[in-house]
Scaffold this motif. Structure first.
Motif, PDB file in Angstrom:
ATOM      1  N   PRO A   1      -2.664  -2.986   3.926  1.00  0.00           N
ATOM      2  CA  PRO A   1      -2.287  -1.988   4.944  1.00  0.00           C
ATOM      3  C   PRO A   1      -3.149  -0.726   4.804  1.00  0.00           C
ATOM      4  O   PRO A   1      -3.413  -0.267   3.694  1.00  0.00           O
ATOM      5  CB  PRO A   1      -0.817  -1.697   4.633  1.00  0.00           C
ATOM      6  CG  PRO A   1      -0.367  -2.885   3.835  1.00  0.00           C
ATOM      7  CD  PRO A   1      -1.536  -3.330   3.055  1.00  0.00           C
ATOM      8  N   ILE A   2      -3.525  -0.159   5.950  1.00  0.00           N
ATOM      9  CA  ILE A   2      -4.359   1.047   5.964  1.00  0.00           C
ATOM     10  C   ILE A   2      -3.641   2.206   5.275  1.00  0.00           C
ATOM     11  O   ILE A   2      -4.245   2.975   4.514  1.00  0.00           O
ATOM     12  CB  ILE A   2      -4.717   1.437   7.410  1.00  0.00           C
ATOM     13  CG1 ILE A   2      -5.639   0.355   8.002  1.00  0.00           C
ATOM     14  CG2 ILE A   2      -5.424   2.784   7.459  1.00  0.00           C
ATOM     15  CD1 ILE A   2      -6.913   0.175   7.270  1.00  0.00           C
ATOM     16  N   GLU A   3      -2.343   2.319   5.472  1.00  0.00           N
ATOM     17  CA  GLU A   3      -1.622   3.476   4.927  1.00  0.00           C
ATOM     18  C   GLU A   3      -1.558   3.458   3.411  1.00  0.00           C
ATOM     19  O   GLU A   3      -1.160   4.447   2.791  1.00  0.00           O
ATOM     20  CB  GLU A   3      -0.195   3.541   5.503  1.00  0.00           C
ATOM     21  CG  GLU A   3       0.630   2.276   5.286  1.00  0.00           C
ATOM     22  CD  GLU A   3       0.476   1.285   6.439  1.00  0.00           C
ATOM     23  OE1 GLU A   3      -0.561   1.379   7.122  1.00  0.00           O
ATOM     24  OE2 GLU A   3       1.368   0.442   6.646  1.00  0.00           O
ATOM     25  N   HIS A   4      -1.965   2.326   2.794  1.00  0.00           N
ATOM     26  CA  HIS A   4      -1.963   2.254   1.330  1.00  0.00           C
ATOM     27  C   HIS A   4      -3.274   2.705   0.701  1.00  0.00           C
ATOM     28  O   HIS A   4      -3.412   2.650  -0.516  1.00  0.00           O
ATOM     29  CB  HIS A   4      -1.661   0.813   0.871  1.00  0.00           C
ATOM     30  CG  HIS A   4      -0.244   0.395   1.146  1.00  0.00           C
ATOM     31  ND1 HIS A   4       0.210  -0.897   0.939  1.00  0.00           N
ATOM     32  CD2 HIS A   4       0.809   1.100   1.609  1.00  0.00           C
ATOM     33  CE1 HIS A   4       1.482  -0.985   1.258  1.00  0.00           C
ATOM     34  NE2 HIS A   4       1.867   0.219   1.686  1.00  0.00           N
ATOM     35  N   LEU A   5      -4.233   3.094   1.501  1.00  0.00           N
ATOM     36  CA  LEU A   5      -5.476   3.591   0.940  1.00  0.00           C
ATOM     37  C   LEU A   5      -5.219   4.832   0.090  1.00  0.00           C
ATOM     38  O   LEU A   5      -4.403   5.680   0.476  1.00  0.00           O
ATOM     39  CB  LEU A   5      -6.483   3.929   2.047  1.00  0.00           C
ATOM     40  CG  LEU A   5      -7.100   2.745   2.796  1.00  0.00           C
ATOM     41  CD1 LEU A   5      -7.966   3.252   3.944  1.00  0.00           C
ATOM     42  CD2 LEU A   5      -7.924   1.895   1.864  1.00  0.00           C
ATOM     43  N   PRO A   6      -5.891   4.971  -1.033  1.00  0.00           N
ATOM     44  CA  PRO A   6      -5.646   6.131  -1.908  1.00  0.00           C
ATOM     45  C   PRO A   6      -5.910   7.474  -1.218  1.00  0.00           C
ATOM     46  O   PRO A   6      -5.273   8.479  -1.539  1.00  0.00           O
ATOM     47  CB  PRO A   6      -6.597   5.907  -3.077  1.00  0.00           C
ATOM     48  CG  PRO A   6      -6.846   4.436  -3.085  1.00  0.00           C
ATOM     49  CD  PRO A   6      -6.797   4.008  -1.661  1.00  0.00           C
ATOM     50  N   CYS A   7      -6.833   7.501  -0.234  1.00  0.00           N
ATOM     51  CA  CYS A   7      -7.174   8.769   0.400  1.00  0.00           C
ATOM     52  C   CYS A   7      -6.005   9.320   1.225  1.00  0.00           C
ATOM     53  O   CYS A   7      -5.944  10.524   1.516  1.00  0.00           O
ATOM     54  CB  CYS A   7      -8.394   8.608   1.292  1.00  0.00           C
ATOM     55  SG  CYS A   7      -8.155   7.463   2.655  1.00  0.00           S
ATOM     56  N   PHE A   8      -5.045   8.487   1.625  1.00  0.00           N
ATOM     57  CA  PHE A   8      -3.911   8.945   2.425  1.00  0.00           C
ATOM     58  C   PHE A   8      -2.767   9.456   1.557  1.00  0.00           C
ATOM     59  O   PHE A   8      -1.742   9.891   2.067  1.00  0.00           O
ATOM     60  CB  PHE A   8      -3.391   7.808   3.313  1.00  0.00           C
ATOM     61  CG  PHE A   8      -4.407   7.303   4.307  1.00  0.00           C
ATOM     62  CD1 PHE A   8      -5.383   8.158   4.795  1.00  0.00           C
ATOM     63  CD2 PHE A   8      -4.404   6.000   4.750  1.00  0.00           C
ATOM     64  CE1 PHE A   8      -6.318   7.704   5.721  1.00  0.00           C
ATOM     65  CE2 PHE A   8      -5.333   5.544   5.672  1.00  0.00           C
ATOM     66  CZ  PHE A   8      -6.297   6.403   6.158  1.00  0.00           C
ATOM     67  N   LYS A   9      -2.941   9.367   0.230  1.00  0.00           N
ATOM     68  CA  LYS A   9      -1.874   9.770  -0.670  1.00  0.00           C
ATOM     69  C   LYS A   9      -2.038  11.192  -1.173  1.00  0.00           C
ATOM     70  O   LYS A   9      -1.252  11.658  -1.998  1.00  0.00           O
ATOM     71  CB  LYS A   9      -1.811   8.814  -1.859  1.00  0.00           C
ATOM     72  CG  LYS A   9      -1.505   7.369  -1.449  1.00  0.00           C
ATOM     73  CD  LYS A   9      -1.484   6.462  -2.666  1.00  0.00           C
ATOM     74  CE  LYS A   9      -1.223   5.017  -2.252  1.00  0.00           C
ATOM     75  NZ  LYS A   9      -1.202   4.100  -3.416  1.00  0.00           N
ATOM     76  N   THR A  10      -3.106  11.880  -0.746  1.00  0.00           N
ATOM     77  CA  THR A  10      -3.341  13.247  -1.216  1.00  0.00           C
ATOM     78  C   THR A  10      -3.492  14.179  -0.030  1.00  0.00           C
ATOM     79  O   THR A  10      -3.943  13.778   1.041  1.00  0.00           O
ATOM     80  CB  THR A  10      -4.607  13.315  -2.100  1.00  0.00           C
ATOM     81  OG1 THR A  10      -4.821  14.656  -2.485  1.00  0.00           O
ATOM     82  CG2 THR A  10      -5.826  12.815  -1.346  1.00  0.00           C
ATOM     83  N   ALA A  11      -3.111  15.383  -0.236  1.00  0.00           N
ATOM     84  CA  ALA A  11      -3.163  16.359   0.869  1.00  0.00           C
ATOM     85  C   ALA A  11      -4.439  17.179   0.843  1.00  0.00           C
ATOM     86  O   ALA A  11      -4.682  17.963   1.752  1.00  0.00           O
ATOM     87  CB  ALA A  11      -1.946  17.296   0.792  1.00  0.00           C
ATOM     88  N   ASN A  12      -5.268  17.036  -0.201  1.00  0.00           N
ATOM     89  CA  ASN A  12      -6.493  17.847  -0.217  1.00  0.00           C
ATOM     90  C   ASN A  12      -7.609  17.089   0.492  1.00  0.00           C
ATOM     91  O   ASN A  12      -7.479  15.904   0.836  1.00  0.00           O
ATOM     92  CB  ASN A  12      -6.906  18.207  -1.653  1.00  0.00           C
ATOM     93  CG  ASN A  12      -7.109  16.960  -2.515  1.00  0.00           C
ATOM     94  OD1 ASN A  12      -7.684  16.000  -2.068  1.00  0.00           O
ATOM     95  ND2 ASN A  12      -6.605  17.009  -3.741  1.00  0.00           N
ATOM     96  N   SER A  13      -8.708  17.762   0.645  1.00  0.00           N
ATOM     97  CA  SER A  13      -9.806  17.191   1.445  1.00  0.00           C
ATOM     98  C   SER A  13     -10.939  16.643   0.592  1.00  0.00           C
ATOM     99  O   SER A  13     -11.979  16.298   1.112  1.00  0.00           O
ATOM    100  CB  SER A  13     -10.368  18.269   2.388  1.00  0.00           C
ATOM    101  OG  SER A  13     -10.872  19.353   1.626  1.00  0.00           O
TER     102      SER A  13
END
Length: 911
Positions: free
Chosen positions: A89-101
């Motif tokens: 699933p796309i939502e499981h990518l690590p980049c979606f788990k952090t709020a910084n850029s």
């Protein structure tokens, strides 16, 4: 989300910032940037819906961006776990788990493209904040992972990787512009934010080299603000010196060719920095509108590379200074490092040639399998091992003492193995040689029955080895003193042995002697040969006798047997009147046996030379002996009979000799025998006389037989034939007078006449068998008659050939040739089973030659039973009667040939 964006100041950016009059122009600019990036970029909104992809992503996924991307992405899965079965699933990518850029950790996944093929990828991403710091979109970067280790080293993030984020934003802006202007403005805002946060310098110059764009890093590097950078010529920005250096690249990119190069640049702060630069043309070759400039500061990377290079050099120097063979292999068994000693050992010139090399490329297969097994054991157990291994050094087989250990990184992962090897071939060879010498010495002493002993003179005790105990028949370990030894020595030999020991102690010189013992274990008499020396300081009491004792009983028995054999040989030579001799070619010395001296009536031991021997040869035979000996020296066999004169007596000798050669093929000596055959010669002479008398008697008998045959044939032919002829005439008259009118009497007389005619014919045949009348006309007519008669009676073809010469052959010679031919044809009829016989007679070199050949079954002419064939013996004896010779040759299956040669003027064997 789009409604919440703040557009203030953003609308004016195309005019104030990029000097572009419409949003579409800026979008086109950003779209050109994104299409020049090689990495696949996907942009998601806050709900994880795909809102844009670049061209690299199109190629990777196998889809087109002009499609309805949300629908296309939602209709199927593109990302899967590494097992290739579980959708990710796309939502499981690590980049979606952090709020910084900032960029987050990567994850290894599998892309299943639209056409069904699979590509392993490394996925990373980051959030994209607006000017207020709010994450309004997400950026994912997909990089294919099918690269080699060397490619992985070069995959350090550079300007191209950083710029991928900007391109993804540009793609996102373009797609939103197609839907509505607000979306375009939002993408522009996001892109500008991203570009200003990038550490790489990004700029755009038109074809007139006027600046149209530069991000914050670009401005800071050259010390310009956004307002005073725009519209400036590139020469004003980078300076004259740098402009001249970069001019060739600028000309090339304006010609439509992308340029990549590294350059040292002094920045606005005066620091010298290393940069990696890319000039990317905007448009095709003929329509270039300008070019993008991407500059990445790689100073730190260069520094790291320099440190790595220095570390590698230091490591290599340390490796090369080791007196061992050193190497490193990865977990697949590929060599990744080695020192110069190892490279020399395997005949590899430099480290660059190690790429993808394994043990199977260097060693024999069985050795490579062994090395692979050891490496796997080291990596699985994570333990260091020490072992002795076989190896090769420049093609030479060697032995090494090897240490192998696993290579483990800071994450506790096994990366491969490291090894050190020390060449122990020399020491191993020395140890092996020492073991061999020790074993040989042990076996030699055991095989030769050699015992070793040491006598302590101060304590009067001895230290014996195992073999000494065996020789003397004493249980091993029994204490040995002088009296124990003396009790075993025979009483008559003890004084001599004790005298030798006293001389040894007094003179301090090596002594040798023999003595006999009565072995204690079985009472057997044994002969001992002893040798001893004094060891230690002669002036001290710490002296000892070191000696060896050899059981030479078997040699003594052999020696006695040899003496007896020599005596038997001498006796046998005397009885056979056979002496032996040898002639040394180099020294010209002749050695005779005792019997040879007796044959020549010469005193024993008298020095003899070849000339002395030649002087004893009978004068009439001396030339013959010399010629035969000279021929023997040239390789001819030497087996002759001749006479010698000894004390006025004539003796006959048969002398034979065989040459003996050295290893190089040169003649060393002749070894031969001389046999007195005087008695044999007398017997031979008497036997030959008897044989001659028998042959003469046989010839006389054969002549008498022929005379008798001749007489009987004449009487039968003349007397009996005449009587039978007269009787036939009387019976004919009787028929005329009395049987004309008497039919019964006429028939009876006719029967009597027929019987009488048969009797007359038999009479003629008997006469002809005894002596053919044709013989009176010569041997050729007689042979013609014989051949014709043979063919008529046997049905075998018989051909006669003869020369045109007139045979002036006497009657006796003609009879012999005829009888030989007659006997031969009789043998053919009885034994040969032939289909054809040829008979030829001619005159050749004063000899009458007769040859009879048949194509029958033949026989072994050398078989003993054939020598007793009386027919063949008769043929030979008939020719011998006239001084002729007979040659009979035959091979089984190949017929038989009889050749007879009789002199024209024969010497008759008569009494």
């Amino acid at each position: 989300m789009l409604a919440s964006l703040n557009y203030s100041g953003f609308v004016e950016m195309p005019n104030s910032r990029l000097n572009l009059t419409q949003f579409e122009y800026e979008t086109d600019l950003l779209y050109g940037i994104i299409d020049s990036i090689k990495e696949a970029v996907i942009v998601f909104d806050a709900t994880f819906t795909v809102i844009g992809i670049n061209r690299a992503a199109e190629l990777l996924l196998g889809i087109r961006s002009n499609l309805n991307l949300p629908a296309v992405w939602g209709n199927r899965h593109y990302l899967f776990s590494p097992d290739g079965v579980t959708p990710f699933p796309i939502e499981h990518l690590p980049c979606f788990k952090t709020a910084n850029s900032s960029m987050t950790e990567t994850i290894e996944l599998l892309v299943k493209r639209a056409n069904g093929t699979e590509v392993p990828v490394s996925v990373s991403g980051r959030g994209l904040p607006d000017r207020n710091g709010v994450i309004s979109a997400w950026l994912a970067v997909l990089a294919a992972t099918d690269t080699s280790p060397r490619d992985a080293i070069n995959s350090i993030p550079n300007s191209a990787n950083t710029l991928a984020n900007a391109i993804a934003i540009s793609e996102y802006a373009e797609n939103l512009l197609l839907e509505k202007e607000a979306a375009i403005l939002e993408s522009q805002q996001i892109l500008r934010s991203v570009l200003n946060h990038m550490p790489a310098m990004i700029g755009y110059w038109d074809k007139n080299l006027i600046n149209k764009f530069g991000n914050r890093a670009y401005e800071e590097w050259f010390g310009f603000s956004a307002e005073n950078l725009l519209g400036k010529h590139i020469r004003e920005v980078i300076g004259d010196q740098l402009y001249v250096l970069n001019k060739p690249f600028i000309d090339a990119v304006l010609g439509g060719q992308a340029q990549y190069f590294e350059r040292t640049i002094v920045n606005f702060s005066g620091e010298t920095r290393y940069t990696q630069t890319a000039y990317l043309p905007d448009g095709p070759e003929e329509q270039v509108k300008g070019f993008f400039v991407l500059v990445t500061d790689i100073t730190e990377l260069k520094f790291v590379q320099k440190r790595i290079g220095e570390s590698e050099a230091s490591l290599q120097a340390m490796y090369d200074s080791l007196p061992f063979l050193a190497w490193m292999k990865d977990k697949d068994g590929k060599y990744i490092h080695a020192n110069k000693h190892w490279l020399q050992a395997v005949n590899i010139d430099n480290l660059q040639d190690l790429a993808d090399v394994t043990d199977f490329d260097i060693w024999p297969e069985d050795l490579a399998k062994h090395y692979l097994a050891v490496d796997r054991e080291v990596m699985s157990t994570r333990q260091q091992v020490s072992l002795t291994e076989r190896a090769f050094d420049a093609g030479r087989e060697t032995w090494t003492e090897t240490i192998k250990a696993p290579i483990i990184d800071n994450k506790d992962s096994v990366l491969g193995t490291i090894g050190l090897a020390r060449d122990i071939t020399a020491s191993r060879g020395a140890e092996e040689q020492l073991r061999n010498y020790s074993e040989r010495l042990r076996l030699a002493t055991k095989a030769a029955a050699i015992g070793i002993c040491e006598w302590n003179l101060s304590l009067a005790v001895a230290d014996w080895d195992e073999r000494m105990y065996q020789i003397f028949g004493i249980p091993p370990g029994t204490p040995i003193d002088y009296q124990t030894w003396a009790d075993l020595v025979l009483a008559e030999d003890l004084p001599h042995a004790e005298a030798k020991l006293r001389n040894l102690i007094r003179d301090q010189q090596e002594e040798h002697w023999e003595f006999r013992i009565r072995r204690k274990s079985d009472g057997a008499l044994r002969f001992i040969q002893a040798s001893a020396i004094i060891a230690g300081n002669p002036k001290s009491d710490a002296q000892k006798i070191v000696g060896v004792n050899i059981d030479v009983t078997n040699f003594k028995l052999i020696e006695n047997a040899l003496r007896e054999s020599e005596a038997h040989l001498a006796n046998a030579q005397a009885q056979a009147h056979l002496g032996s001799w040898s002639l040394d070619i180099g020294e010209n010395s002749l050695k005779w046996s005792d019997e040879n001296y007796r044959i020549f009536d010469t005193p024993l031991g008298t020095p003899i030379t070849y000339e002395d021997f030649l002087a004893c040869v009978h004068p009439d035979d001396r030339v013959f002996v010399q010629k035969t000996w000279q021929a023997a020296m040239q390789g001819e066999p030497y087996d002759i009979q001749h006479r010698i004169l000894t004390n006025g007596k004539v003796k006959w000798l048969r002398r034979r000799a065989e040459p003996e050669f050295a290893g190089d093929g040169s003649l060393v000596r002749y070894i031969g025998t001389s046999q007195d055959i005087t008695e044999l010669k007398e017997i031979e002479k008497n036997l030959e006389s008897s044989r001659l008398q028998l042959r003469q008697l046989a010839a006389r008998r054969e002549k008498a037989r022929e005379e008798e045959r001749k007489r009987m044939a004449r009487e039968v032919h003349d007397e009996l034939g005449q009587m039978l002829t007269a009787l036939r005439m009387e019976i004919s008259l009787l028929r005329i007078k009395f049987a004309i009118n008497n039919q019964g009497l006429s028939d009876q007389i006719r029967n009597i006449m027929e019987l009488l005619d048969q009797t007359i014919q038999v009479t003629r045949d008997v006469a002809t068998s005894l002596r053919p009348s044709a013989i009176e006309m010569g041997v050729v007519p007689a042979l013609e008659w014989l051949a014709r008669k043979f063919s008529e009676q046997s049905g075998i073809q018989c051909d006669l050939s003869y020369s045109e010469d007139d045979f002036n052959m006497d009657e006796e010679c003609a009879i012999v040739i005829f009888r030989i031919a007659q006997e031969s044809l009789t043998n053919v009829l009885r034994h040969a089973a032939a289909s054809k016989v040829s008979v030829s007679v001619n005159l050749d070199s004063g000899h009458y030659c007769l040859e009879i050949y048949d194509n029958g079954r033949g026989f072994d002419a050398n078989a003993p039973n054939k020598t007793k064939s009386f027919g063949l013996i008769g043929i030979r004896e008939r020719s011998l009667m006239l001084g002729g010779e007979t040659n009979i040759s035959s091979v089984p299956g190949q017929g038989t040939s009889i050749q007879v040669r009789i002199p024209v003027n024969p010497t008759r064997q008569e009494l």
